[in-house]
Motif scaffolding. Structure first.
Motif, PDB file in Angstrom:
ATOM      1  N   VAL A 156       0.840  -1.198   0.000  1.00 32.44           N
ATOM      2  CA  VAL A 156       0.000   0.000   0.000  1.00 32.44           C
ATOM      3  C   VAL A 156       0.877   1.250   0.000  1.00 32.44           C
ATOM      4  O   VAL A 156       0.634   2.205  -0.754  1.00 32.44           O
ATOM      5  N   ASP A 157       1.906   1.266   0.850  1.00 28.37           N
ATOM      6  CA  ASP A 157       2.791   2.420   0.902  1.00 28.37           C
ATOM      7  C   ASP A 157       3.424   2.690  -0.460  1.00 28.37           C
ATOM      8  O   ASP A 157       3.559   3.845  -0.886  1.00 28.37           O
ATOM      9  N   SER A 158       3.811   1.623  -1.166  1.00 27.37           N
ATOM     10  CA  SER A 158       4.425   1.801  -2.485  1.00 27.37           C
ATOM     11  C   SER A 158       3.445   2.405  -3.475  1.00 27.37           C
ATOM     12  O   SER A 158       3.821   3.252  -4.302  1.00 27.37           O
ATOM     13  N   GLU A 159       2.185   1.983  -3.409  1.00 23.80           N
ATOM     14  CA  GLU A 159       1.206   2.539  -4.343  1.00 23.80           C
ATOM     15  C   GLU A 159       0.892   3.995  -4.008  1.00 23.80           C
ATOM     16  O   GLU A 159       0.581   4.781  -4.904  1.00 23.80           O
ATOM     17  N   GLU A 160       1.000   4.375  -2.730  1.00 24.00           N
ATOM     18  CA  GLU A 160       0.847   5.784  -2.378  1.00 24.00           C
ATOM     19  C   GLU A 160       2.052   6.591  -2.880  1.00 24.00           C
ATOM     20  O   GLU A 160       1.900   7.702  -3.413  1.00 24.00           O
ATOM     21  N   LEU A 161       3.255   6.028  -2.692  1.00 21.21           N
ATOM     22  CA  LEU A 161       4.445   6.702  -3.211  1.00 21.21           C
ATOM     23  C   LEU A 161       4.362   6.856  -4.730  1.00 21.21           C
ATOM     24  O   LEU A 161       4.713   7.902  -5.278  1.00 21.21           O
ATOM     25  N   ALA A 162       3.889   5.817  -5.399  1.00 24.10           N
ATOM     26  CA  ALA A 162       3.766   5.874  -6.859  1.00 24.10           C
ATOM     27  C   ALA A 162       2.816   6.984  -7.284  1.00 24.10           C
ATOM     28  O   ALA A 162       3.058   7.682  -8.280  1.00 24.10           O
ATOM     29  N   ALA A 163       1.722   7.162  -6.539  1.00 21.59           N
ATOM     30  CA  ALA A 163       0.776   8.227  -6.870  1.00 21.59           C
ATOM     31  C   ALA A 163       1.413   9.603  -6.697  1.00 21.59           C
ATOM     32  O   ALA A 163       1.241  10.499  -7.539  1.00 21.59           O
ATOM     33  N   ARG A 164       2.149   9.783  -5.622  1.00 18.20           N
ATOM     34  CA  ARG A 164       2.821  11.070  -5.398  1.00 18.20           C
ATOM     35  C   ARG A 164       3.858  11.337  -6.491  1.00 18.20           C
ATOM     36  O   ARG A 164       3.943  12.451  -7.027  1.00 18.20           O
ATOM     37  N   ILE A 165       4.639  10.317  -6.807  1.00 15.03           N
ATOM     38  CA  ILE A 165       5.724  10.489  -7.774  1.00 15.03           C
ATOM     39  C   ILE A 165       5.163  10.756  -9.170  1.00 15.03           C
ATOM     40  O   ILE A 165       5.609  11.681  -9.872  1.00 15.03           O
ATOM     41  N   ALA A 166       4.172   9.964  -9.586  1.00 16.29           N
ATOM     42  CA  ALA A 166       3.576  10.170 -10.904  1.00 16.29           C
ATOM     43  C   ALA A 166       2.857  11.509 -10.976  1.00 16.29           C
ATOM     44  O   ALA A 166       2.874  12.191 -12.013  1.00 16.29           O
ATOM     45  N   GLY A 167       2.207  11.900  -9.866  1.00 19.55           N
ATOM     46  CA  GLY A 167       1.500  13.174  -9.840  1.00 19.55           C
ATOM     47  C   GLY A 167       2.424  14.364  -9.985  1.00 19.55           C
ATOM     48  O   GLY A 167       1.997  15.451 -10.387  1.00 19.55           O
ATOM     49  N   ALA A 168       3.699  14.162  -9.642  1.00 21.80           N
ATOM     50  CA  ALA A 168       4.677  15.247  -9.776  1.00 21.80           C
ATOM     51  C   ALA A 168       5.385  15.228 -11.127  1.00 21.80           C
ATOM     52  O   ALA A 168       6.314  16.016 -11.349  1.00 21.80           O
ATOM     53  N   GLY A 169       4.953  14.316 -12.014  1.00 20.57           N
ATOM     54  CA  GLY A 169       5.498  14.320 -13.363  1.00 20.57           C
ATOM     55  C   GLY A 169       6.558  13.284 -13.648  1.00 20.57           C
ATOM     56  O   GLY A 169       7.058  13.204 -14.780  1.00 20.57           O
ATOM     57  N   TRP A 170       6.903  12.475 -12.677  1.00 23.94           N
ATOM     58  CA  TRP A 170       7.879  11.415 -12.917  1.00 23.94           C
ATOM     59  C   TRP A 170       7.218  10.282 -13.701  1.00 23.94           C
ATOM     60  O   TRP A 170       6.043   9.984 -13.521  1.00 23.94           O
ATOM     61  N   GLU A 171       8.005   9.635 -14.549  1.00 22.16           N
ATOM     62  CA  GLU A 171       7.514   8.474 -15.294  1.00 22.16           C
ATOM     63  C   GLU A 171       7.935   7.200 -14.564  1.00 22.16           C
ATOM     64  O   GLU A 171       9.115   7.001 -14.263  1.00 22.16           O
ATOM     65  N   LEU A 172       6.972   6.344 -14.269  1.00 27.35           N
ATOM     66  CA  LEU A 172       7.248   5.070 -13.614  1.00 27.35           C
ATOM     67  C   LEU A 172       7.557   4.016 -14.668  1.00 27.35           C
ATOM     68  O   LEU A 172       6.899   3.950 -15.712  1.00 27.35           O
ATOM     69  N   THR A 173       8.536   3.164 -14.378  1.00 28.15           N
ATOM     70  CA  THR A 173       8.924   2.121 -15.311  1.00 28.15           C
ATOM     71  C   THR A 173       9.223   0.835 -14.557  1.00 28.15           C
ATOM     72  O   THR A 173       9.608   0.866 -13.380  1.00 28.15           O
TER      73      THR A 173
END
Length: 449
Positions: free
Chosen positions: A13-30
């Motif tokens: 769950v923590d990782s999916e919250e981090l992913a939302a914050r990171i993607a919301g700031a414009g980072w691309e997840l891979t």
């Protein structure tokens, strides 16, 4: 940015919250380990988990052409500066960095130095992160369910089951456990937040909600409502698209009759009991700063099975605890033979930094602990296979995880075995009724009805 997750469902769950914050700031997840930055969400529960986390950080450093590796999660929180000094390959961040994770990653990518935190006992303050969604400074614009609160989450897989966090932290003081010191005091999420996230998960293909926390039986006590969980469960089961709700991490000493009723009588809530017994000898449990004994635990199991005979029950046990006598070990073995548990985890005791048990006298030799753990594990392998055999002839409802394989009500994702349906062609994420015809260790084999 590449995100690697280790440890339990709470870390997922923590990782999916981090992913939302990171993607919301414009980072691309891979999914590629060749990303500019690799974030490893670590586990720091026991020695084996710590080693796995260190290995993952080193592997990420070797694989990354830029060498930009970030450690977050429990190991990073628990050891902070010490971990950073021992592992200069990684930048170490704390839970308090989560709200500004995008800024921290910008610093890492730019090579700006970051000072690792000095760990402190988080029970002395209310943990703002990662439990507190209202305090989030990044709004990624994901609408909540039915106009509810904003949901700060981004799915990292498409599994039909997903963990949903009820709370963070723990107020118990078990002598073997360090989790409260770095996860903090117990804090429940308000029901409106939990329901909003449940609705969002359902909209993203989730059919089974797995409710997680450090101690789910405490949910609501800090909100002034010790029966809040009993009221929340039917609301979660009624969320459009949700077909199954599973509750995990239950403390036997707090498992009240009204909660047992809710877990056995609520449509859509499976009769599944993930009970943290840890031992069965009353004297060992007292040294663990826990309650109960073999007879009280067997009475609890009887009360559950009187309501639902097919209820699923799993638990974990520690052997070789300081001062454990052969009689106390025999008491545990007798309990295991009488308890008829579906899944049993066995762990050999080892000292954990900052715990009360680390200072107890009468420590057992590590070789003795290992022998005891091996002996009990062999017994457990036979017992869970016997329990699976008892389920032959039962009719079950299986959530299909992949072609020809899924999980019945008594099987949680990743930890409890599976039900194999070789002739079933049902699609992933659908449910199939089946008759159990055989058992293979802890796994079941069936035919669709």
């Amino acid at each position: 940015m590449h995100l690697v997750t280790l440890g339990c469902a709470r870390n997922d769950v923590d990782s999916e919250e981090l992913a939302a914050r990171i993607a919301g700031a414009g980072w691309e997840l891979t999914d590629s380990d060749l990303a500019d930055v690799t974030v490893v969400n670590t586990c720091g529960f026991v020695e084996a988990a710590k080693k796995d986390s260190i290995d993952a950080l080193l592997a990420a450093s070797d694989a990354s052409p830029s060498g930009k590796v970030v450690a977050v999660g429990c190991l990073a929180q628990r050891y902070g500066r010490e971990l950073a000094e021992a592992l200069p390959e990684a930048v170490v961040l704390s839970f308090d960095d989560y709200a500004q994770i995008d800024e921290r990653l910008d610093d890492v990518l730019a090579g700006r130095p970051l000072t690792p935190h000095t760990p402190h006992d988080r029970r002395t303050l209310l943990p703002i992160t990662p439990v507190s969604r209202p305090a989030a400074s990044v709004d990624v614009g994901i609408p909540g369910h039915a106009g509810g609160p904003t949901v700060l989450r981004r799915r990292l897989d498409n599994a039909p089951a997903a963990p949903l966090k009820l709370a963070s932290g723990c107020d118990r003081r078990c002598s073997f456990c360090a989790i409260p010191s770095f996860r903090g005091a117990f804090v429940s999420r308000p029901a409106v937040e939990v329901l909003a996230e449940a609705g969002w998960l359902a909209e993203h293909g989730v059919r089974e909600l797995v409710l997680v926390s450090e101690n789910s039986t405490s949910y609501g006590k800090d909100l002034g409502d010790v029966r809040a969980l009993e009221r929340l469960l039917p609301k979660l089961a009624a969320v459009d698209g949700v077909e199954r709700v599973r509750l995990t991490y239950l403390q036997p000493a707090e498992l009240r009759a009204s909660l047992i009723d809710a877990l056995t009588d609520t449509p859509g809530v499976v009769p599944y009991f993930d009970l943290s017994f840890q031992h069965a000898s009353g004297s060992v449990l007292r040294r663990m700063r826990r309650f109960g004994d073999a007879e009280s635990f067997l009475g609890l199991l009887d009360s559950i099975r009187a309501r639902v005979p097919q209820a699923g029950v799993r638990s974990n046990f520690i052997v070789g605890f300081p001062g454990e006598t052969h009689d106390e070990l025999a008491e545990l073995e007798e309990f295991l033979q009488r308890a008829r548990l579906d899944v049993i985890g066995v762990f050999g005791y080892s000292d954990e930094d900052g715990t009360g048990a680390a200072n107890l006298p009468d420590k057992l030799d590590p070789d003795d602990v290992r022998e005891r753990a091996d002996k009990v594990s062999a017994l457990v392998d036979d017992l869970v296979a016997q329990r699976a055999e008892e389920r032959v002839g039962e009719e079950v409802v299986v959530l299909i995880d992949r072609l020809g394989e899924g999980r019945a009500d008594h099987q949680a994702p990743e930890v409890d075995g599976v039900t194999l349906l070789p002739t079933c062609k049902a699609a992933r994420g659908t449910f199939a009724r089946a008759l159990i015809t055989a058992a293979d260790g802890v796994d079941l084999v069936g035919v669709p009805l």
